[in-house]
Scaffold this motif. Sequence first.
Motif, PDB file in Angstrom:
ATOM      1  N   SER A  41     -22.699  16.395  38.632  1.00 47.36           N
ATOM      2  CA  SER A  41     -22.123  15.749  37.454  1.00 47.36           C
ATOM      3  C   SER A  41     -21.919  14.261  37.723  1.00 47.36           C
ATOM      4  N   THR A  64     -20.386  14.015  32.907  1.00 51.60           N
ATOM      5  CA  THR A  64     -21.499  14.581  32.149  1.00 51.60           C
ATOM      6  C   THR A  64     -22.415  15.338  33.099  1.00 51.60           C
ATOM      7  N   GLY A  68     -26.613  14.900  30.077  1.00 45.16           N
ATOM      8  CA  GLY A  68     -25.659  14.343  29.130  1.00 45.16           C
ATOM      9  C   GLY A  68     -25.333  15.258  27.972  1.00 45.16           C
ATOM     10  N   LEU A  71     -20.256  17.937  28.573  1.00 50.60           N
ATOM     11  CA  LEU A  71     -19.123  17.168  29.076  1.00 50.60           C
ATOM     12  C   LEU A  71     -18.266  18.104  29.909  1.00 50.60           C
ATOM     13  N   LEU A 127     -25.039  12.574  25.360  1.00 46.90           N
ATOM     14  CA  LEU A 127     -23.976  11.613  25.081  1.00 46.90           C
ATOM     15  C   LEU A 127     -24.492  10.189  24.960  1.00 46.90           C
TER      16      LEU A 127
END
Length: 138
Positions: A41, A64, A68, A71, A127
């Motif tokens: 991550s 993330t 991505g 979360l 993201l």
Amino acid sequence: MPPSPSVPPSSSAPSVPGGLPGQPGQPGQPGAPRQEVPEGSTKLPDKQLDASALPADYPREVYTSNGGTILNVRGQEGGCGHATAEATQQDGNRVTVNLTELKGQTGQMCTMDIRHPVISVALAAPLGERTVVLKQMR
């Protein structure tokens, strides 16, 4: 850890301890709380995090993973409570994540500890440069 399978874009179900109700959770998958951030991550840069709505003593950690699309948010729970997280709004500029502590049954003996599990939340799209807004729901 093997890569996480793709998450369907329509996935907006809240993350709950152990996965979806009635289904066991699996480490590294949305909905399976754990104490450690999943391997591989990436910590979200501070400039992409808006945690101004959280109480001063609430954790402010977001990572993330899976390109991505997931979360990993550090929540807060205590006693018989269970922390959950849900991406309630996703647009071109921001993703809003509501953090909630589900309380245990009344009349049950509970410890007086505070835990900070990591809860995974699936996003409809990666993201990218969007801001993550954390809110505590009661």
